[in-house]
Write an enzyme that holds these catalytic residues in place. Structure first.
Site, mmCIF file in Angstrom:
data_model
loop_
_atom_site.group_PDB
_atom_site.id
_atom_site.type_symbol
_atom_site.label_atom_id
_atom_site.label_comp_id
_atom_site.label_asym_id
_atom_site.label_seq_id
_atom_site.Cartn_x
_atom_site.Cartn_y
_atom_site.Cartn_z
ATOM 1 N N PHE A 136 44.845 47.837 45.100
ATOM 2 C CA PHE A 136 44.527 46.462 44.739
ATOM 3 C C PHE A 136 45.263 45.532 45.695
ATOM 4 O O PHE A 136 46.317 45.898 46.228
ATOM 5 C CB PHE A 136 44.938 46.170 43.284
ATOM 6 C CG PHE A 136 43.752 45.943 42.393
ATOM 7 C CD1 PHE A 136 43.007 47.006 41.922
ATOM 8 C CD2 PHE A 136 43.358 44.660 42.034
ATOM 9 C CE1 PHE A 136 41.894 46.803 41.123
ATOM 10 C CE2 PHE A 136 42.253 44.437 41.232
ATOM 11 C CZ PHE A 136 41.512 45.510 40.774
ATOM 12 N N GLN B 178 44.479 30.114 40.391
ATOM 13 C CA GLN B 178 44.010 31.165 41.300
ATOM 14 C C GLN B 178 42.488 31.166 41.431
ATOM 15 O O GLN B 178 41.776 31.159 40.423
ATOM 16 C CB GLN B 178 44.447 32.530 40.780
ATOM 17 C CG GLN B 178 43.955 33.671 41.659
ATOM 18 C CD GLN B 178 44.675 34.968 41.359
ATOM 19 O OE1 GLN B 178 44.326 35.662 40.397
ATOM 20 N NE2 GLN B 178 45.678 35.286 42.131
ATOM 21 N N HIS C 176 39.644 33.592 42.695
ATOM 22 C CA HIS C 176 39.412 34.977 43.083
ATOM 23 C C HIS C 176 38.428 34.976 44.248
ATOM 24 O O HIS C 176 37.413 34.260 44.191
ATOM 25 C CB HIS C 176 38.843 35.754 41.892
ATOM 26 C CG HIS C 176 38.856 37.235 42.073
ATOM 27 N ND1 HIS C 176 38.066 37.869 42.995
ATOM 28 C CD2 HIS C 176 39.581 38.200 41.456
ATOM 29 C CE1 HIS C 176 38.300 39.174 42.936
ATOM 30 N NE2 HIS C 176 39.220 39.400 42.014
ATOM 31 N N LEU D 167 32.691 37.556 38.064
ATOM 32 C CA LEU D 167 33.622 38.314 38.905
ATOM 33 C C LEU D 167 33.040 39.606 39.461
ATOM 34 O O LEU D 167 32.423 40.378 38.735
ATOM 35 C CB LEU D 167 34.870 38.659 38.083
ATOM 36 C CG LEU D 167 35.995 39.257 38.934
ATOM 37 C CD1 LEU D 167 36.645 38.176 39.781
ATOM 38 C CD2 LEU D 167 37.023 39.934 38.070
ATOM 39 N N GLU E 17 38.268 43.081 42.297
ATOM 40 C CA GLU E 17 38.929 43.557 43.511
ATOM 41 C C GLU E 17 38.878 45.081 43.588
ATOM 42 O O GLU E 17 39.110 45.656 44.651
ATOM 43 C CB GLU E 17 40.380 43.102 43.408
ATOM 44 C CG GLU E 17 41.059 42.810 44.688
ATOM 45 C CD GLU E 17 42.346 42.040 44.391
ATOM 46 O OE1 GLU E 17 42.260 40.928 43.846
ATOM 47 O OE2 GLU E 17 43.419 42.581 44.675
ATOM 48 N N ARG F 65 45.164 37.494 46.875
ATOM 49 C CA ARG F 65 43.933 36.733 46.621
ATOM 50 C C ARG F 65 43.901 35.362 47.278
ATOM 51 O O ARG F 65 42.855 34.929 47.768
ATOM 52 C CB ARG F 65 43.764 36.560 45.107
ATOM 53 C CG ARG F 65 43.375 37.850 44.474
ATOM 54 C CD ARG F 65 43.333 37.755 42.986
ATOM 55 N NE ARG F 65 42.923 39.047 42.467
ATOM 56 C CZ ARG F 65 42.929 39.365 41.192
ATOM 57 N NH1 ARG F 65 43.341 38.487 40.289
ATOM 58 N NH2 ARG F 65 42.540 40.550 40.798
ATOM 59 N N HIS G 131 39.699 31.693 38.606
ATOM 60 C CA HIS G 131 39.901 32.966 37.913
ATOM 61 C C HIS G 131 41.074 32.976 36.949
ATOM 62 O O HIS G 131 40.995 33.543 35.866
ATOM 63 C CB HIS G 131 40.111 34.036 38.981
ATOM 64 C CG HIS G 131 40.201 35.426 38.458
ATOM 65 N ND1 HIS G 131 39.185 36.024 37.758
ATOM 66 C CD2 HIS G 131 41.189 36.351 38.540
ATOM 67 C CE1 HIS G 131 39.529 37.264 37.432
ATOM 68 N NE2 HIS G 131 40.749 37.475 37.879
ATOM 69 N N ARG H 223 49.152 35.184 41.588
ATOM 70 C CA ARG H 223 49.259 36.478 40.877
ATOM 71 C C ARG H 223 48.605 37.588 41.688
ATOM 72 O O ARG H 223 47.542 37.386 42.277
ATOM 73 C CB ARG H 223 48.557 36.374 39.518
ATOM 74 C CG ARG H 223 48.427 37.694 38.811
ATOM 75 C CD ARG H 223 47.889 37.529 37.419
ATOM 76 N NE ARG H 223 46.472 37.278 37.333
ATOM 77 C CZ ARG H 223 45.518 38.228 37.379
ATOM 78 N NH1 ARG H 223 45.843 39.498 37.557
ATOM 79 N NH2 ARG H 223 44.248 37.899 37.251
#
Ligand SMILES: Cc1cc2nc3c(=O)[nH]c(=O)nc-3n(C[C@H](O)[C@H](O)[C@H](O)COP(=O)(O)OP(=O)(O)OC[C@H]3O[C@@H](n4cnc5c(N)ncnc54)[C@H](O)[C@@H]3O)c2cc1C
Length: 574
Positions: A115, A235, A237, A247, A250, A281, A347, A389
């Site tokens: 990730f 954030q 994404h 979404l 990832e 991200r 996100h 994050r």
């Protein structure tokens, strides 16, 4: 009718349910949720949960700590991050023992995948750290914890909408809730209240978040005088399905998916030469939008391609089934043969209600606890994510700090008596709701909401600047005035969603103003907060958490220090 419980948990996502499980048998605990519990947004989490188990290759909690601190652009509190990453392996085994069906390696160990931003040897190369159940990790974890609660007869107030927190001599002593099926407004008393109400992505037009992510808990705390921490850090994404924003986890890049521009280039090689498509991200989202700004979007339009075609049908069906099915259902594209069009989508909120490492809500910059009030999950800010994050660190945060909040509440209430509350709190909220119903204005919540979402996308997303933020604040303040003229046409009592949505809109407008004002006052670029007019990180002035306090004139921003233990801030390159 007034109801009493030792502990009231507002929110039935993973943070709330994990806290409830911790209190089983030792306290009378009840969970309140505006949606049916298993429809909480945690069920949408696809990718996984991080833990340095080292099942696929060598890994250490120290590397996980380093990655999370670096990912946070050095704004995360390192004492809290260390607690989280050291506890991570226990969290995974605990879930496994409760019944979560994790995917497996050929030898039968819990499988792990790559990730973004998770590396070995302090940033040298990507590491497989995310434990997962195919691409339905949140779904199975939520169902498992809900099962645990049902087995132990936890009381659920489902489809109950919390309207207000109730305080008795500065101690949080319960909530006022609207029971959607009956339309009744009632007081639920408690010795401790945990807010686990999730994020607020729905204030943006393009978002991966579900309809319930309207930030109610943060706004309720703010209305009660609690400051909100680091709200400028929102954030985006990198891979939302274009143009819907749904979404594409990832996990797709973790399994080997590649981002390409209109020239077919793997453009991430230019922005993050070491880890490429697996950078954090904020870095990948800015890279995609830079490609689009420089006219290398597909067909000159505002998206790029996520290419999975080289992975093969078997791998896609086994590990990325849900992601592939979204592309098929929503766009009519089969990722086995065709690349998926993607663009950044709102996100996650790194900021939220400030807490200590045991979920106790902190009421000021001196970290004084607010008696009786706790927070965990996305609505809280411990802070383990700082300015950005890392993927799969949210579920870990929910489970570690959900549990710790449960433990703290049990301990803290052991000697408490139920407060004797006045009926006044109830009647105050009742008259607020009636006021909204009786309002004779000409405005519709729906049109104000749409305008708010457009303002936030235009001025408060990936790239920000002084002029835009000021315009955004002005526009939101104007929408707040218009909100005073909102008319609710449905006057029915049961399942009055028009009323609920009007109340949610009030919360969203409040949070929009806080986000834009916190962003305006941070004159540097850090993590997800990128200022075109201040494109550098300025540790000398801004290595500190912002706290937005409610005042009659709007939010007032103050600051508190970041806790640094092992890693001094360095340049952040991937
Ligand atoms: C599509 C998607 C995929 C993701 N994938 C991952 C992943 O793979 N790994 C990872 O680590 N993170 C992931 N995340 C992030 C993560 O899923 C969320 O941050 C997390 O689930 C939030 O959990 P929570 O318990 O804080 O709140 P939620 O699960 O959002 O639950 C909020 C609860 O609060 C209740 N509530 C809210 N307001 C009220 C009110 N006024 N009255 C009563 N009840 C209320 C709701 O009913 C609900 O039960 C993903 C996020 C999205 C959007």
């Amino acid at each position: 009718m007034n109801l009493k419980h030792d502990i009231l948990i507002i929110g039935a996502g993973l943070a709330g349910l994990r806290a409830a499980v911790e209190c089983l048998g030792q306290a009378d605990v009840a969970v309140v949720s505006k949606v049916f519990p298993t429809r909480s947004h945690s069920g949408a989490a696809q990718g996984g949960i991080t833990a340095a188990l080292g099942n696929e290759e060598e890994d250490r909690w120290e590397w996980h700590l380093f990655d999370t601190v670096k990912g946070s652009d050095y704004l995360g509190d390192q004492d809290a991050i260390e607690i989280m990453v050291r506890d991570a392996p226990r969290v995974i085994y605990e879930l496994e023992h409760m019944g979560v069906p994790f995917s497996r390696t050929p030898e039968g160990k819990i499988a792990q995948r790559n990730f973004g931003g998770h590396t070995r040897d302090y940033g040298k190369r990507p590491v497989k750290r995310a434990c997962h159940a195919a691409d339905r990790t949140g779904r199975v974890a939520l169902d498992t914890l809900y099962d645990q609660c049902l087995c132990h007869q936890v009381k659920f107030y489902s489809e109950n909408y919390v309207l207000s927190l109730v305080f008795d001599r500065k101690k949080c002593s319960g909530v006022v809730a609207y029971d959607l099926p009956t339309g009744e407004i009632r007081l639920l008393q408690a010795k401790a209240v945990l807010l686990a109400t999730g994020g607020c992505g729905r204030i943006y037009k393009t978002t991966s978040n579900g309809f319930a992510s309207t930030g109610d808990g943060m706004s309720l705390a703010y209305q009660a005088g609690v400051p909100l921490e680091d709200m400028e850090f929102v954030q985006f994404h990198p891979t939302g399905l274009y143009p819907l924003g749904i979404l594409v986890s990832e996990a797709a890049r973790g399994e080997g998916g590649l981002l390409r521009n209109r020239l077919g280039e793997r453009f991430m090689e230019r922005y993050a030469p070491t880890v490429k498509d697996l950078a954090a991200r904020d870095v990948v989202s800015r890279a995609i939008l830079t490609e689009i700004r420089e006219r290398r979007g597909i067909g000159g339009r505002d998206y790029v391609h996520l290419d999975l075609t080289h992975l093969g049908e078997e791998k896609i069906e086994e590990r990325l089934w849900e992601i592939a099915s979204f592309a098929r259902i929503y766009l009519g594209i089969d990722p086995v043969y065709d690349p998926i069009p993607v663009q950044p989508t709102c996100h996650y909120l790194m900021g939220g209600i400030p807490t200590d490492v045991d979920g106790r809500v902190l009421g000021d910059e001196k970290s004084s606890p607010v008696p009786g009030l706790y927070a965990a999950g996305e609505c809280a800010c411990v802070s383990v994510h700082g300015a950005n994050r890392l993927g799969c660190n949210s579920l870990l945060d929910l489970l570690v700090f959900g549990r710790r909040s449960g433990l703290a509440m049990k301990r803290d209430i052991s000697k408490d008596e139920y407060p004797i509350l006045s009926e006044e709190s109830l009647s105050n909220v009742g008259s607020k709701v009636r006021g909204l119903l009786d309002q004779q204005g000409r405005e519709k919540s729906d049109s104000i909401r749409k305008e708010m979402q457009a303002v936030m996308v235009q001025y408060g997303s990936v790239f920000r600047n002084d002029e835009g933020l000021k315009k955004g604040i002005e526009a939101i303040r104007f929408l707040k005035e218009r909100y005073g003229e909102v008319r609710v046409s449905d006057h029915g009592k049961a399942f009055n969603y028009e009323l609920v949505e009007a109340i949610e809109l009030g919360h969203q407008l409040e949070l929009s103003e806080v986000i834009l004002l916190s962003a305006l006052q941070r004159r540097e670029s850090r993590g997800a907060h990128w200022r075109e007019d201040f494109p550098r990180r300025a540790d000398r002035y801004y290595l500190k958490h912002s706290l937005a306090f409610p005042t009659p004139k709007g939010p007032e921003i103050r600051y508190k220090p970041v806790k640094i233990t092992k890693f001094q801030p360095e340049a952040r390159v991937y």
